[in-house]
Enzyme design. Structure first.
Site, PDB file in Angstrom:
ATOM      1  N   GLY A   1       0.816  -1.206   0.000  1.00  0.00           N
ATOM      2  CA  GLY A   1       0.000   0.000   0.000  1.00  0.00           C
ATOM      3  C   GLY A   1       0.850   1.257   0.000  1.00  0.00           C
ATOM      4  O   GLY A   1       1.983   1.262  -0.480  1.00  0.00           O
ATOM      5  N   GLU A   2       0.270   2.351   0.506  1.00  0.00           N
ATOM      6  CA  GLU A   2       0.990   3.624   0.658  1.00  0.00           C
ATOM      7  C   GLU A   2       1.461   4.213  -0.673  1.00  0.00           C
ATOM      8  O   GLU A   2       2.311   5.099  -0.696  1.00  0.00           O
ATOM      9  CB  GLU A   2       2.210   3.461   1.569  1.00  0.00           C
ATOM     10  CG  GLU A   2       1.927   2.810   2.893  1.00  0.00           C
ATOM     11  CD  GLU A   2       3.171   2.171   3.494  1.00  0.00           C
ATOM     12  OE1 GLU A   2       4.275   2.404   2.992  1.00  0.00           O
ATOM     13  OE2 GLU A   2       3.013   1.405   4.465  1.00  0.00           O
ATOM     14  N   GLY A   3       0.949   3.737  -1.786  1.00  0.00           N
ATOM     15  CA  GLY A   3       1.361   4.252  -3.082  1.00  0.00           C
ATOM     16  C   GLY A   3       2.667   3.688  -3.592  1.00  0.00           C
ATOM     17  O   GLY A   3       3.120   4.081  -4.674  1.00  0.00           O
TER      18      GLY A   3
END
Length: 391
Positions: free
Chosen positions: A322-324
């Protein structure tokens, strides 16, 4: 429920310029490198040109990572490998430079912006620029209660719109969009299952920090129960986000739609961003034309959502953190496509041969003295032309 007029987005969002895309395709045909030899980079360069309204395409020089953060009450059921309410720890690590997205962003020289929408911590935990859009602390347990009130859902949606305007006004030319959440993939799974009309088991994945089989079964049951609450409100997307989404998901949806209004391309990260994009597509069907899928994470909900929007991921790396981070890996590919489309030379024009006896402008040509308008042409036609034409 909402005073928002979502129809405005349908009216305001236009597709990327088709005429410019055709010009970009024509320029591609003139390049020295054979058509098709660059694979998807050709399509990507043409898409960027249409999004920018510019041929040749301009380089992507001011990208930015934007992460929406929040805690989800459903995490209390043990559907995540992380403790409920612990997203603030992840945000702190992002800001301090210790998360994968932080490392990649430093390497690529891309700024990271974190927007706290519903972290379960005191607002003074983080700087004002992180918390100023916060709607509430945490969210409701979506299997038995709404994630947000109607007013909170609208406020979160409008906060996302405001963040998109801030980025566009500051000159950001491309956004990598991700989330920092605990329990967010469960809410995303509910949205995808509801909007795609499928069963909970089809969209239930293992999450960023992989869960075991028992936790997976709990997560599947939570999505199933929340899905029952989601189906009656499918006709109102803001109400849907209030019922089974969360402040971070509502904000991401508003952000995606306003980015399309402002003609600012967005690269989607994982299943949470894909679920919000799917909600955005329901609101404005042209909006997905402004989005790219950064990478295939392996989450079944992401695959289902991207398939519904006809978005093919640029990379297949299986990054689930996640988190880009996964989408940020695709940024150099986007920048490479822009550079190739703009900087490769065109094929030189073939030199014109000088006029000679057999050339179109020569004496034997139709326009020359020996052509149809000359005496030889009249002989061939059987017309008298003086001494040469009498026998």
């Amino acid at each position: 429920m909402s005073s928002l007029n979502l129809d405005d987005f349908t009216d305001l969002i236009e597709r990327p310029d088709g005429g410019v895309r055709r010009d970009a395709e024509a320029r591609r045909e003139r390049l020295a490198v054979p058509p098709g030899s660059l694979g998807r980079l050709d399509d990507l360069g043409e898409w960027l040109a249409a999004a920018q309204g510019s041929v040749p395409v301009r380089p992507v020089v001011r990208p930015r990572v934007v992460l929406f953060a929040g805690d989800h009450g459903i995490a209390a059921l043990g559907v995540s490998a992380r403790p409920a309410g612990s997203a603030a720890e992840l945000v702190r690590e992002v800001l301090e430079g210790g998360r994968p997205v932080s490392v990649l962003a430093r390497r690529l020289d891309v700024p990271v912006r974190v927007v706290d929408m519903a972290l379960d911590c005191p607002p003074e935990t983080f700087p004002e620029d992180v918390v100023r859009h916060r709607v509430r602390r945490g969210s409701g347990r979506i299997d038995v209660e709404d994630a947000l009130t109607a007013e909170e859902a609208e406020a979160a949606f409008l906060a996302g719109v405001a963040v998109a305007d801030e980025e566009a006004d500051s000159g950001t030319d491309l956004v990598v969009l991700g989330d920092v959440s605990v329990g967010g993939t469960t809410a995303a799974g509910v949205l995808v299952a509801a909007l795609c009309g499928t069963d909970a088991s089809v969209v239930t994945g293992r999450g960023g920090l992989a869960i075991d089989d028992l936790a997976w079964m709990r997560k599947c049951a939570a999505i199933r129960d929340a899905l029952r609450r989601a189906r009656p409100v499918l006709g109102d997307q803001v109400r849907l986000l209030a019922t089974v989404g969360g402040a971070d998901l509502a904000a991401m949806t508003g952000f995606l739609l306003q980015s399309a209004v402002r003609k600012m391309p967005v690269v989607l990260d994982g299943v949470v961003a894909a679920a919000c994009a799917l909600v955005g597509q329901r609101i404005a069907f042209r909006a997905p034309d402004w989005w790219l899928a950064g990478q295939r994470s392996g989450e079944p909900g992401q695959a289902k959502a991207l398939d519904r929007m006809a978005l093919e991921p640029l990379l297949d790396q299986g990054v689930t953190v996640g988190e880009g981070a996964g989408a940020l890996l695709a940024l150099p590919l986007v920048q490479a496509a822009a550079a190739l489309a703009a900087e490769l030379p065109e094929k030189p024009e073939a030199p014109r041969e000088p006029a000679g006896p057999d050339s179109p402008e020569g004496p034997g040509s139709p326009e020359g003295p020996g052509g149809p308008e000359g005496s030889a042409g009249k002989v061939a036609a059987g017309e008298p032309t003086g001494a040469l034409g009498t026998e």
